[in-house]
Write a protein that holds these residues in place. Structure first.
Motif, PDB file in Angstrom:
ATOM      1  N   ASN A  20       0.879  -1.168   0.000  1.00 21.37           N
ATOM      2  CA  ASN A  20       0.000   0.000   0.000  1.00 21.37           C
ATOM      3  C   ASN A  20       0.920   1.222   0.000  1.00 21.37           C
ATOM      4  N   LEU A  25      -2.607   0.336  -4.307  1.00 19.41           N
ATOM      5  CA  LEU A  25      -2.119  -1.028  -4.131  1.00 19.41           C
ATOM      6  C   LEU A  25      -1.243  -1.452  -5.300  1.00 19.41           C
ATOM      7  N   ALA A  69      -0.662  -4.442   2.182  1.00 13.49           N
ATOM      8  CA  ALA A  69      -2.128  -4.446   2.148  1.00 13.49           C
ATOM      9  C   ALA A  69      -2.633  -5.809   2.586  1.00 13.49           C
ATOM     10  N   ASN A  70      -3.718  -5.808   3.323  1.00 13.41           N
ATOM     11  CA  ASN A  70      -4.339  -7.052   3.750  1.00 13.41           C
ATOM     12  C   ASN A  70      -5.164  -7.587   2.584  1.00 13.41           C
ATOM     13  N   VAL A  71      -4.662  -8.633   1.954  1.00 11.62           N
ATOM     14  CA  VAL A  71      -5.323  -9.202   0.788  1.00 11.62           C
ATOM     15  C   VAL A  71      -5.970 -10.522   1.201  1.00 11.62           C
ATOM     16  N   ASP A  72      -7.263 -10.622   0.933  1.00  8.49           N
ATOM     17  CA  ASP A  72      -8.025 -11.814   1.278  1.00  8.49           C
ATOM     18  C   ASP A  72      -8.097 -12.701   0.044  1.00  8.49           C
ATOM     19  N   THR A 121      -9.100 -10.256  -2.878  1.00 10.30           N
ATOM     20  CA  THR A 121      -9.822  -9.005  -2.669  1.00 10.30           C
ATOM     21  C   THR A 121      -9.135  -8.190  -1.583  1.00 10.30           C
ATOM     22  N   HIS A 122      -9.347  -6.883  -1.637  1.00 15.62           N
ATOM     23  CA  HIS A 122      -8.875  -5.970  -0.597  1.00 15.62           C
ATOM     24  C   HIS A 122     -10.055  -5.088  -0.240  1.00 15.62           C
ATOM     25  N   GLU A 123     -10.503  -5.202   1.001  1.00 15.58           N
ATOM     26  CA  GLU A 123     -11.674  -4.442   1.464  1.00 15.58           C
ATOM     27  C   GLU A 123     -12.859  -4.636   0.522  1.00 15.58           C
ATOM     28  N   LEU A 127      -9.114  -7.828  -6.676  1.00 15.61           N
ATOM     29  CA  LEU A 127      -7.823  -7.341  -7.156  1.00 15.61           C
ATOM     30  C   LEU A 127      -7.336  -8.140  -8.357  1.00 15.61           C
TER      31      LEU A 127
END
Length: 191
Positions: A20, A25, A69-72, A121-123, A127
């Motif tokens: 980030n 991103l 970045a917190n990437v799910d 995904t991010h938030e 992505l």
């Protein structure tokens, strides 16, 4: 620094890690640690903007702190195309998510119905879509090869069931199932 932001050192960079930087991103495509004879060590990176696909080169001093970045990442099943979007279903929750064709990108060439892929995904914003490294696809059309072509090592174009074209050996025929590398479209063999 506010609570939920994860921070990593440039010494800990890995390919695929998402940074980030200035509220945008960027995925790490490549990185190289450089220790010049004179001066401090640094890290040379190639970064790809997660949403636009723009690629830039950026250099960091070794040991610099960067925000990650917190990437799910979730395993999802591809259901169907809806206009310019592609619909995927979370295999755990059965929730469906629409992913734009821009985000799917060239992966559309190897995206088969009911295929299991990883959607990052991010938030809540998709992505990218990660396919398995290889897929089994059916040849829908290719010109017939000539007898004796098995040993020449030549290739010919073949259309696969997704509509994409791949290069295959001359002995491959219509209706055959082949294994293709999803990263570069390379023929890997017959099923």
């Amino acid at each position: 620094m506010y609570g939920s932001q994860a921070v990593a050192s440039t010494n800990d960079l890995k390919n695929g890690m998402v940074l980030n930087l200035d509220k945008e991103l960027w995925a790490v495509v490549e990185f190289q640690h450089v220790k010049p004879g004179k001066g401090p060590a640094f890290v040379r990176t190639t970064l790809k903007h997660v949403l636009t696909g723009k690629v830039v080169d950026k250099t960091f001093n070794a040991g610099t702190k960067v925000e990650t970045a917190n990437v799910d990442k979730r395993t999802m099943q591809y259901l169907y195309a809806d206009g310019d979007d592609f619909v995927f279903m979370d295999l755990d929750t059965y929730d469906q998510i629409h992913v734009s064709g821009v985000t799917v990108g060239d992966n559309v060439n190897y995206l088969l119905p009911e295929a299991e892929v990883v959607v990052a995904t991010h938030e809540g914003v998709p992505l990218y879509v990660e396919l398995p490294t290889s897929v089994m696809v059916k040849i829908t059309y290719t010109e017939p090869g000539l007898q004796g072509d098995r040993s020449t090592g030549g290739t010919k174009p073949a259309t696969i069931e997704t509509g994409a074209t791949v290069q295959v050996p001359l002995f491959i025929t219509n209706g055959e199932k082949i294994k293709v590398d999803t990263r570069d479209g390379r023929y890997l063999g017959r099923s």
